[in-house]
Scaffold this motif. Structure first.
Motif, PDB file in Angstrom:
ATOM      1  N   SER A   7       1.159   7.066  -3.073  1.00 52.26           N
ATOM      2  CA  SER A   7       0.789   6.541  -4.390  1.00 52.26           C
ATOM      3  C   SER A   7       1.585   5.269  -4.656  1.00 52.26           C
ATOM      4  O   SER A   7       2.811   5.264  -4.489  1.00 52.26           O
ATOM      5  N   VAL A   8       0.892   4.217  -5.088  1.00 49.20           N
ATOM      6  CA  VAL A   8       1.530   2.931  -5.344  1.00 49.20           C
ATOM      7  C   VAL A   8       1.165   2.492  -6.762  1.00 49.20           C
ATOM      8  O   VAL A   8       0.006   2.211  -7.051  1.00 49.20           O
ATOM      9  N   ASP A   9       2.164   2.447  -7.656  1.00 47.86           N
ATOM     10  CA  ASP A   9       1.909   2.080  -9.048  1.00 47.86           C
ATOM     11  C   ASP A   9       3.209   1.574  -9.653  1.00 47.86           C
ATOM     12  O   ASP A   9       4.287   2.078  -9.321  1.00 47.86           O
ATOM     13  N   ASP A  11       4.017   1.872 -12.737  1.00 50.25           N
ATOM     14  CA  ASP A  11       4.344   2.722 -13.879  1.00 50.25           C
ATOM     15  C   ASP A  11       4.932   4.042 -13.374  1.00 50.25           C
ATOM     16  O   ASP A  11       4.204   4.876 -12.821  1.00 50.25           O
ATOM     17  N   PRO A  12       6.232   4.267 -13.561  1.00 44.36           N
ATOM     18  CA  PRO A  12       6.846   5.516 -13.079  1.00 44.36           C
ATOM     19  C   PRO A  12       6.197   6.762 -13.670  1.00 44.36           C
ATOM     20  O   PRO A  12       6.141   7.806 -13.007  1.00 44.36           O
ATOM     21  N   ALA A  13       5.696   6.662 -14.914  1.00 42.47           N
ATOM     22  CA  ALA A  13       5.056   7.818 -15.546  1.00 42.47           C
ATOM     23  C   ALA A  13       3.773   8.197 -14.800  1.00 42.47           C
ATOM     24  O   ALA A  13       3.483   9.386 -14.614  1.00 42.47           O
ATOM     25  N   ILE A  14       3.003   7.188 -14.374  1.00 46.54           N
ATOM     26  CA  ILE A  14       1.789   7.452 -13.590  1.00 46.54           C
ATOM     27  C   ILE A  14       2.156   8.091 -12.255  1.00 46.54           C
ATOM     28  O   ILE A  14       1.522   9.054 -11.803  1.00 46.54           O
ATOM     29  N   LEU A  15       3.213   7.570 -11.609  1.00 51.16           N
ATOM     30  CA  LEU A  15       3.643   8.123 -10.323  1.00 51.16           C
ATOM     31  C   LEU A  15       4.081   9.575 -10.466  1.00 51.16           C
ATOM     32  O   LEU A  15       3.763  10.413  -9.611  1.00 51.16           O
ATOM     33  N   ARG A  16       4.810   9.881 -11.541  1.00 53.03           N
ATOM     34  CA  ARG A  16       5.243  11.268 -11.763  1.00 53.03           C
ATOM     35  C   ARG A  16       4.044  12.180 -12.000  1.00 53.03           C
ATOM     36  O   ARG A  16       3.996  13.314 -11.496  1.00 53.03           O
ATOM     37  N   SER A  31       5.716   8.129  -3.073  1.00 57.64           N
ATOM     38  CA  SER A  31       5.459   7.161  -4.142  1.00 57.64           C
ATOM     39  C   SER A  31       6.308   5.913  -3.992  1.00 57.64           C
ATOM     40  O   SER A  31       7.429   5.971  -3.475  1.00 57.64           O
ATOM     41  N   THR A  32       5.772   4.797  -4.485  1.00 57.18           N
ATOM     42  CA  THR A  32       6.529   3.549  -4.552  1.00 57.18           C
ATOM     43  C   THR A  32       5.963   2.680  -5.662  1.00 57.18           C
ATOM     44  O   THR A  32       4.774   2.763  -5.985  1.00 57.18           O
ATOM     45  N   THR A  33       6.839   1.859  -6.249  1.00 56.34           N
ATOM     46  CA  THR A  33       6.392   0.900  -7.260  1.00 56.34           C
ATOM     47  C   THR A  33       6.214  -0.487  -6.655  1.00 56.34           C
ATOM     48  O   THR A  33       5.812  -1.415  -7.354  1.00 56.34           O
ATOM     49  N   PRO A  47      -0.123   8.019   5.982  1.00 55.51           N
ATOM     50  CA  PRO A  47      -0.846   8.811   4.976  1.00 55.51           C
ATOM     51  C   PRO A  47      -2.324   8.962   5.310  1.00 55.51           C
ATOM     52  O   PRO A  47      -2.917   8.112   5.977  1.00 55.51           O
ATOM     53  N   SER A  48      -2.899  10.050   4.813  1.00 48.67           N
ATOM     54  CA  SER A  48      -4.336  10.284   4.955  1.00 48.67           C
ATOM     55  C   SER A  48      -5.122   9.623   3.841  1.00 48.67           C
ATOM     56  O   SER A  48      -6.332   9.442   3.953  1.00 48.67           O
ATOM     57  N   LEU A  49      -4.445   9.266   2.742  1.00 49.02           N
ATOM     58  CA  LEU A  49      -5.085   8.637   1.587  1.00 49.02           C
ATOM     59  C   LEU A  49      -4.044   7.784   0.866  1.00 49.02           C
ATOM     60  O   LEU A  49      -2.875   8.165   0.777  1.00 49.02           O
ATOM     61  N   ILE A  50      -4.485   6.631   0.361  1.00 56.37           N
ATOM     62  CA  ILE A  50      -3.603   5.758  -0.414  1.00 56.37           C
ATOM     63  C   ILE A  50      -4.211   5.568  -1.800  1.00 56.37           C
ATOM     64  O   ILE A  50      -5.391   5.207  -1.925  1.00 56.37           O
ATOM     65  N   ILE A  51      -3.418   5.840  -2.842  1.00 54.92           N
ATOM     66  CA  ILE A  51      -3.830   5.588  -4.221  1.00 54.92           C
ATOM     67  C   ILE A  51      -3.081   4.346  -4.675  1.00 54.92           C
ATOM     68  O   ILE A  51      -1.848   4.338  -4.721  1.00 54.92           O
ATOM     69  N   LEU A  52      -3.817   3.290  -4.991  1.00 55.19           N
ATOM     70  CA  LEU A  52      -3.225   1.967  -5.163  1.00 55.19           C
ATOM     71  C   LEU A  52      -3.560   1.350  -6.507  1.00 55.19           C
ATOM     72  O   LEU A  52      -4.738   1.171  -6.841  1.00 55.19           O
ATOM     73  N   ASP A  53      -2.526   1.021  -7.274  1.00 52.54           N
ATOM     74  CA  ASP A  53      -2.722   0.309  -8.543  1.00 52.54           C
ATOM     75  C   ASP A  53      -3.173  -1.122  -8.250  1.00 52.54           C
ATOM     76  O   ASP A  53      -2.665  -1.764  -7.333  1.00 52.54           O
ATOM     77  N   ILE A  54      -4.112  -1.605  -9.009  1.00 56.41           N
ATOM     78  CA  ILE A  54      -4.676  -2.926  -8.732  1.00 56.41           C
ATOM     79  C   ILE A  54      -3.764  -4.053  -9.219  1.00 56.41           C
ATOM     80  O   ILE A  54      -3.852  -5.182  -8.740  1.00 56.41           O
ATOM     81  N   GLU A  55      -2.858  -3.736 -10.184  1.00 60.37           N
ATOM     82  CA  GLU A  55      -1.960  -4.749 -10.724  1.00 60.37           C
ATOM     83  C   GLU A  55      -0.517  -4.308 -10.516  1.00 60.37           C
ATOM     84  O   GLU A  55      -0.002  -3.450 -11.238  1.00 60.37           O
ATOM     85  N   LEU A  56       0.151  -4.902  -9.522  1.00 61.71           N
ATOM     86  CA  LEU A  56       1.542  -4.599  -9.216  1.00 61.71           C
ATOM     87  C   LEU A  56       2.394  -5.832  -9.505  1.00 61.71           C
ATOM     88  O   LEU A  56       1.898  -6.963  -9.395  1.00 61.71           O
ATOM     89  N   PRO A  57       3.649  -5.659  -9.862  1.00 56.05           N
ATOM     90  CA  PRO A  57       4.474  -6.816 -10.199  1.00 56.05           C
ATOM     91  C   PRO A  57       4.711  -7.763  -9.035  1.00 56.05           C
ATOM     92  O   PRO A  57       4.912  -8.963  -9.232  1.00 56.05           O
ATOM     93  N   ASP A  58       4.675  -7.234  -7.809  1.00 57.69           N
ATOM     94  CA  ASP A  58       4.952  -8.077  -6.643  1.00 57.69           C
ATOM     95  C   ASP A  58       3.746  -8.294  -5.740  1.00 57.69           C
ATOM     96  O   ASP A  58       3.845  -8.943  -4.710  1.00 57.69           O
TER      97      ASP A  58
END
Length: 232
Positions: A7-9, A11-16, A31-33, A47-58
């Motif tokens: 999981s890549v996001d 927002d720590p709350a979303i990751l939790r 998980s990673t931000t 990983p077998s699946l990646i959940i990726l936030d579309i807007e990351l700070p970096d």
């Protein structure tokens, strides 16, 4: 061994939240931000699946999909706070497999994850472990379902999970016109009113380009008002 999900996001709350619900569903979650950390994590975790936030700070999530595809063909589920057609289409064209809008239903997200991973473990074809050879102008298209590998002649074609299953479905039903709705149901596994048929068109477009790059011509025909068929 548990199925691994990355999981890549930012927002720590979303990751939790993702970690909690996915672990409860029986998955091993990492998980990673940081988008910059994703390539190294993929190589370590596989990983077998990646959940990726579309807007990351970096990183830009859509650009990151293309980088991820250099390391793995694992399915990618995009998360976004925007219900934007442009972002959805761009995500699918870049190689993503699903698109979820925040705030999301936990139950629906888990259902989508399960559907993606079920398709990954259970290809469309009923003859799961048997290669599916198809001759096209003396060139053999062969799918190795157990390894999720595709060869056109001696050249390997690198496809995402959705592209692989789409090609397999077209080969299984070659010559028949398949509606977008049927393809959406067979490949995505659930009726998704947000994705609708845009995902089908984007996936078809990517698959056509990859196959054409080897064969030199199109073998997937768009039938206006109906859908698509394989013309082999």
């Amino acid at each position: 061994m548990n199925t691994k999900i990355l999981s890549v996001d930012d927002d720590p709350a979303i990751l939790r939240l993702l970690e909690m619900v996915l672990k409860n569903a029986g998955y091993e979650v990492y998980s990673t931000t940081s988008g910059e950390m994703v390539p190294s994590l993929i190589q370590t975790i596989q990983p077998s699946l990646i959940i990726l936030d579309i807007e990351l700070p970096d990183s830009n999530g859509i650009d990151l999909v293309q980088i991820i595809r250099q390391y793995t063909q694992a399915p990618i589920m995009m998360l976004s706070g925007k219900n934007s057609d442009i972002e959805k289409i761009s995500s699918f064209h870049s190689g993503a497999d699903d698109y979820v809008v925040k705030p999301f239903s936990v139950a629906e997200l888990v259902a989508r994850v399960q559907a993606i991973l079920r398709r990954l473990g259970n290809p469309v074809s009923q003859q799961e472990n048997a290669p599916v050879p198809v001759k096209e102008r003396n060139i053999v298209i062969q799918l190795e379902s157990d390894q999720h590998r595709v060869f056109i002649g001696s050249q390997e074609l690198f496809l995402t999970q959705k592209e692989f299953h789409l090609l397999q479905l077209l080969l299984d039903e070659k010559g028949k016109v398949l509606s977008r709705e049927l393809i959406l149901d067979k490949i995505w596994g659930i009726n998704n009113v947000e994705i609708e048929t845009r995902a089908v068109d984007a996936c078809i477009s990517r698959l056509r380009k990859k196959v054409k790059s080897v064969l030199g011509h199109d073998v997937i025909e768009a039938v206006p008002g109906f859908g698509y068929r394989l013309t082999i």
